[in-house]
Design an enzyme around this catalytic site. Structure first.
Site, PDB file in Angstrom:
ATOM      1  CB  CYS A 101      -0.887  -0.010   1.249  1.00 37.75           C
ATOM      2  SG  CYS A 101      -2.001   1.398   1.366  1.00 37.75           S
ATOM      3  CD  GLU A 144      -6.670   1.112  -3.929  1.00 32.06           C
ATOM      4  OE1 GLU A 144      -6.795   2.034  -3.101  1.00 32.06           O
ATOM      5  OE2 GLU A 144      -5.565   0.597  -4.192  1.00 32.06           O
ATOM      6  CG  HIS A 147      -7.432   2.700   1.149  1.00 33.33           C
ATOM      7  ND1 HIS A 147      -6.672   2.929   2.277  1.00 33.33           N
ATOM      8  CD2 HIS A 147      -6.604   2.069   0.271  1.00 33.33           C
ATOM      9  CE1 HIS A 147      -5.446   2.447   2.084  1.00 33.33           C
ATOM     10  NE2 HIS A 147      -5.382   1.917   0.876  1.00 33.33           N
TER      11      HIS A 147
END
Ligand code: ZN
Length: 175
Positions: A101, A144, A147
């Protein structure tokens, strides 16, 4: 003009805040965020990015699988901007593979992810898109997506022994 942003690093509270839904896809504010995400991702070796990583708590991600030094086996795809994304698993089958990441430099870890998923999102024109992803691209999407929901991939690691320094990871995959 390119607009490369600083990437929020692990420990920054922005990464632990749920991102807001985008209600105005055509606004200049949203289009500016998309451009900043595209430019910032292009300046890295990453294969995906989420708006909270550039300190903007909004539901926008880019998936951009491509082979690189970081991910030599990644399939090549056109970078895809996804607004307000969601997904469902098409089966309960998960597989473990390596992730890294941009917000957690120098670390790789094995993370279980669904192999086959059905994804929904709005594109940059506000058109609703539904598509299936599998394998590595499904993995990037789930990374993602996390996130946007205040999670990082280390939260999903099953065993601390699955966390490697990047130097040890490269030794492992090059043997
Ligand atoms: Zn990440």
């Amino acid at each position: 003009m390119t607009h490369i942003c600083e990437i929020a690093q692990l420990g920054n509270p922005i990464l632990r805040r749920p991102a807001e839904i985008i209600t105005d896809i055509n606004s200049s504010e949203t289009q500016d965020i998309i451009k900043a995400l595209q430019d910032t991702l292009a300046s890295t070796q990453g294969v995906g990015i989420a708006a909270p990583q550039i300190s903007l708590s909004k539901q926008i991600i880019i998936i951009a699988s491509r082979p690189s030094a970081r991910y030599p086996n990644a399939p090549l795809m056109t970078p895809t901007v996804m607004i307000n994304p969601s997904f469902q698993a098409l089966s309960n089958e998960k597989e473990k593979d390596w992730e890294g990441c941009l917000s957690i430099p120098g670390i790789r870890a094995l993370v279980p992810r669904y192999k086959n998923i059905l994804v929904s999102y709005s594109d940059t024109n506000g058109i609703l898109v539904e598509t299936k992803f599998e394998g590595f691209v499904a993995r990037i999407f789930q990374h993602e997506f996390d996130h946007l929901n205040s999670k990082v991939y280390l939260d999903s690691v099953e065993d601390n022994q699955d966390i490697f320094s990047e130097s040890e990871y490269f030794k492992l995959i090059n043997t």
